[in-house]
Design a protein around this motif. Sequence first.
Motif, short mmCIF file in Angstrom:
data_model
loop_
_atom_site.label_atom_id
_atom_site.label_comp_id
_atom_site.label_asym_id
_atom_site.label_seq_id
_atom_site.Cartn_x
_atom_site.Cartn_y
_atom_site.Cartn_z
N ARG A 1 -0.64 7.17 -12.39
CA ARG A 1 -1.40 6.88 -11.17
C ARG A 1 -2.84 7.37 -11.33
O ARG A 1 -3.10 8.33 -12.03
N LYS A 2 -3.74 6.67 -10.65
CA LYS A 2 -5.15 7.02 -10.72
C LYS A 2 -5.70 7.13 -9.30
O LYS A 2 -5.27 6.42 -8.40
N LYS A 3 -6.68 8.02 -9.13
CA LYS A 3 -7.29 8.24 -7.82
C LYS A 3 -7.95 6.97 -7.29
O LYS A 3 -7.86 6.67 -6.10
N PHE B 1 0.84 -1.20 0.00
CA PHE B 1 0.00 0.00 0.00
C PHE B 1 0.88 1.25 0.00
O PHE B 1 0.59 2.21 -0.71
N PHE B 2 1.95 1.21 0.76
CA PHE B 2 2.80 2.40 0.82
C PHE B 2 3.49 2.66 -0.52
O PHE B 2 3.75 3.81 -0.88
N GLN B 3 3.76 1.63 -1.29
CA GLN B 3 4.29 1.83 -2.64
C GLN B 3 3.27 2.58 -3.50
O GLN B 3 3.63 3.50 -4.24
N VAL B 4 2.00 2.17 -3.40
CA VAL B 4 0.93 2.87 -4.13
C VAL B 4 0.84 4.32 -3.65
O VAL B 4 0.71 5.24 -4.46
N ILE C 1 -7.49 4.94 -3.54
CA ILE C 1 -8.70 4.70 -2.73
C ILE C 1 -8.91 3.21 -2.51
O ILE C 1 -9.12 2.76 -1.38
N PHE C 2 -8.83 2.44 -3.59
CA PHE C 2 -8.98 0.99 -3.47
C PHE C 2 -7.89 0.40 -2.58
O PHE C 2 -8.16 -0.46 -1.74
N GLY C 3 -6.66 0.84 -2.77
CA GLY C 3 -5.54 0.34 -1.97
C GLY C 3 -5.74 0.63 -0.49
O GLY C 3 -5.50 -0.23 0.36
N PHE C 4 -6.19 1.84 -0.17
CA PHE C 4 -6.42 2.21 1.22
C PHE C 4 -7.55 1.37 1.82
O PHE C 4 -7.41 0.83 2.93
N LEU C 5 -8.66 1.24 1.11
CA LEU C 5 -9.79 0.46 1.62
C LEU C 5 -9.43 -1.02 1.79
O LEU C 5 -9.79 -1.64 2.80
N PHE C 6 -8.73 -1.57 0.83
CA PHE C 6 -8.28 -2.96 0.91
C PHE C 6 -7.37 -3.17 2.13
O PHE C 6 -7.53 -4.13 2.88
N THR C 7 -6.44 -2.25 2.31
CA THR C 7 -5.51 -2.34 3.44
C THR C 7 -6.26 -2.23 4.77
O THR C 7 -6.03 -3.02 5.69
N MET C 8 -7.16 -1.26 4.86
CA MET C 8 -7.94 -1.08 6.10
C MET C 8 -8.79 -2.31 6.40
O MET C 8 -8.91 -2.73 7.55
N LEU C 9 -9.36 -2.90 5.37
CA LEU C 9 -10.18 -4.10 5.55
C LEU C 9 -9.37 -5.23 6.17
O LEU C 9 -9.80 -5.86 7.14
N PHE C 10 -8.18 -5.47 5.64
CA PHE C 10 -7.34 -6.54 6.18
C PHE C 10 -6.87 -6.22 7.60
O PHE C 10 -6.83 -7.10 8.46
N PHE C 11 -6.51 -4.98 7.86
CA PHE C 11 -6.08 -4.62 9.21
C PHE C 11 -7.24 -4.78 10.20
O PHE C 11 -7.03 -5.24 11.32
N LEU C 12 -8.45 -4.44 9.78
CA LEU C 12 -9.62 -4.62 10.64
C LEU C 12 -9.93 -6.10 10.85
O LEU C 12 -10.22 -6.53 11.97
N LEU C 13 -9.91 -6.88 9.78
CA LEU C 13 -10.23 -8.29 9.89
C LEU C 13 -9.24 -9.06 10.76
O LEU C 13 -9.63 -9.93 11.54
N LEU C 14 -7.98 -8.75 10.63
CA LEU C 14 -6.97 -9.52 11.34
C LEU C 14 -6.64 -8.98 12.74
O LEU C 14 -6.19 -9.74 13.59
N ASP C 15 -6.87 -7.69 12.96
CA ASP C 15 -6.48 -7.12 14.26
C ASP C 15 -7.50 -6.17 14.87
O ASP C 15 -7.19 -5.52 15.86
#
Length: 155
Positions: free
Chosen positions: A80-82, A55-58, A86-100
């Motif tokens: 790069r596209k907006k 995500f940080f690379q994006v 947005i998708f990268g941030f939401l995907f990352t947040m989803l995994f962080f929420l699901l796992l922790d």
Amino acid sequence: LSSTKEKALEIMKDSRIGSFGVIGIFCLLLLKFALLLNVETLWKSLILMCIFSRFFQVFCCFFSTYPKNSGTGKAFIGYRKKKGIIFGFLFTMLFFLLLDKIGGIILFFTSIIPPILFFLYIKRRIGGMTGDTIGACSEIAEVSFLLFCCLFNIS
């Protein structure tokens, strides 16, 4: 550090590695190994570490420009596209929420501070991001994430 933007870009273009490069890689790997030995739940940490650093690379590609006229990194930074960030941030947040759960969100926002500081330094120093600096940001993001996992006993 070199004194000019052009000198810094010239050094990054050189494919040879010096003794400081070898020492740096060795220390980075040793630090990652030591941190991985101390995380509470290894499988969660490895998954989240990879997601976080990608995500940080994006993030780097989206919020930066390419400081040279041509190069490998230009293909990523120039197009790069907006919706990608947005998708990268939401995907990352989803995994962080699901796992922790809420601890994952706290971990995300504390772990992102060191790589953002490095990102801002590089942007000021050479006027943008290159493939080398995006890779360096990714490595810093991984180490930062593992460090905060150990400090907070999360994951």
